[in-house]
Design a protein around this motif. Sequence first.
Motif, PDB file in Angstrom:
ATOM      1  N   ARG A  56       0.836  -1.210   0.190  1.00 45.26           N
ATOM      2  CA  ARG A  56       0.073  -0.070   0.106  1.00 45.26           C
ATOM      3  C   ARG A  56       0.979   1.309  -0.108  1.00 45.26           C
ATOM      4  O   ARG A  56       2.147   1.387   0.481  1.00 45.26           O
ATOM      5  CB  ARG A  56      -0.822  -0.036   1.325  1.00 45.26           C
ATOM      6  N   ASN A  57       0.279   2.231  -0.464  1.00 45.20           N
ATOM      7  CA  ASN A  57       0.900   3.559  -0.295  1.00 45.20           C
ATOM      8  C   ASN A  57       1.177   3.982   1.149  1.00 45.20           C
ATOM      9  O   ASN A  57       0.285   3.992   2.098  1.00 45.20           O
ATOM     10  CB  ASN A  57      -0.030   4.661  -0.986  1.00 45.20           C
ATOM     11  N   ARG A 109      -0.762   6.794   2.724  1.00 42.29           N
ATOM     12  CA  ARG A 109      -2.171   6.386   2.958  1.00 42.29           C
ATOM     13  C   ARG A 109      -2.322   5.743   4.229  1.00 42.29           C
ATOM     14  O   ARG A 109      -3.242   5.664   4.966  1.00 42.29           O
ATOM     15  CB  ARG A 109      -2.759   6.062   1.614  1.00 42.29           C
TER      16      ARG A 109
END
Length: 455
Positions: free
Chosen positions: A339-340, A343
């Motif tokens: 995931r980013n 974020r």
Amino acid sequence: MPKSEDRGRNSRGQAVVRHAEAAAKDPFCSEAQGLMERVVERGNMHAAWKRVRANGGAPGVDGTTVEELWPWLHANWSRVKVELLDGRYEPQAVRKVEIPKPGGKGTRALGIPTVLDRLIQQALHQQLLSIFEVGFSEHSYGFRPGRSAVQAVTAARGYVREGRRWVVDLDLEKFFDRVNHDVLMSRVARRVEDKRVLRLIRRYLSAGVMEGGLVSPREEGTPQGGPLSPLLSNILLDDLDRELEKRGHRFCRYADDCNIYVRSRRSGERVMASVTQYLEQRLKLKVNAEKSTVDRPWRRKFLGYSMTMQRISLLRVAPESVRRFRTKLRLCFRRGRGRNIARFIREDLNAKLRGWVNYFRHSDAKGVFRDLDSWIRRRLRNLIWRQWRRSRTRWKRLLQRGLSTERARKGAGNGRGPWWNSGASHMNEAFPKRYFDQLDLVSLFDSYMRFQYRR
């Protein structure tokens, strides 16, 4: 007919019309009289509805969600209210749910009532609390307005500083599953005279439990999951509080967690034996002999905190609480792979960090917060290193982060695993603390120190 009498009848008729119109818009429109009338009174029911809606939660055995309840009440509340006032209302069975205990030590059974029953229980709770709260002990801290776990551990620290450097740590075995209904109802009946309320509480206690599509009766216990259970536990254990006060003990109780502070091991063993006898004979509760003990406070954990062994005892985060938090975060980081990072920090990680530090910020020892911060940043660097995958990608990214060509080459091609690299100097230089500060990562240590400066 006299004009005054005519005007009186007209005013009463208009009031009936206004009441009917209000009921069409508001299902909780009613007039208060006795205790059950106060339970179903409009203001009380609206307050209960707001609390149930805010808490949300899973549906019960009927599958009705919180969002579906309000339109259902518009069509059915008048019937439910009449059943409550007549003493005919029958609660539905609760849905059994097993959740893991902290630390992975087995599971705990929850009983999830239907949303309607949660609403009625909340309305009952609000009225019963106003009756019982004023009589509860000052040493009781759990599930009470204006009281908290932090107040309990702070009071415990005060007793240790007085020289009571031994603790009787009582653990009630499966308390919520073992509550004797007759004993509990006798305590409720001391302050509640409305037979309809007593009958309704008894029905909630004995409502069946649905598991695997089958409903089994319940003859003891008050399953966790409904709004009434915490208050009922305080009503039952208030007898224990009064007994300990009568004996002159210094103690703190939070729900079924009770610590009694004494000056010697011998005194603690006497207290353990006598209190165990009282609980088992008078309240029909069983003390867990394996988990209950007489020990030093700094070797025990109370509500997540422990203490230091200095003469002026200080609060510290219990080692078990730190281990449990690390385990919880490991699962979170596992879900963050791929995931980013920004974020992931914003949407998942920060909420957990903020909640933990807000609870443990009353600790007097700060080193644990700094150590956890360092460990969390290393876990994040580990995620970043895993996302780069190839050596060439790692070399390029390290160059972009300001490392020299030679240093980036050696770092990218060292052949070591992700965890080793996450703690190595090249990743610490590429992603220092200020990088994560720019991503608004919650710093446990910084949050702790800000709170200490404000105290």
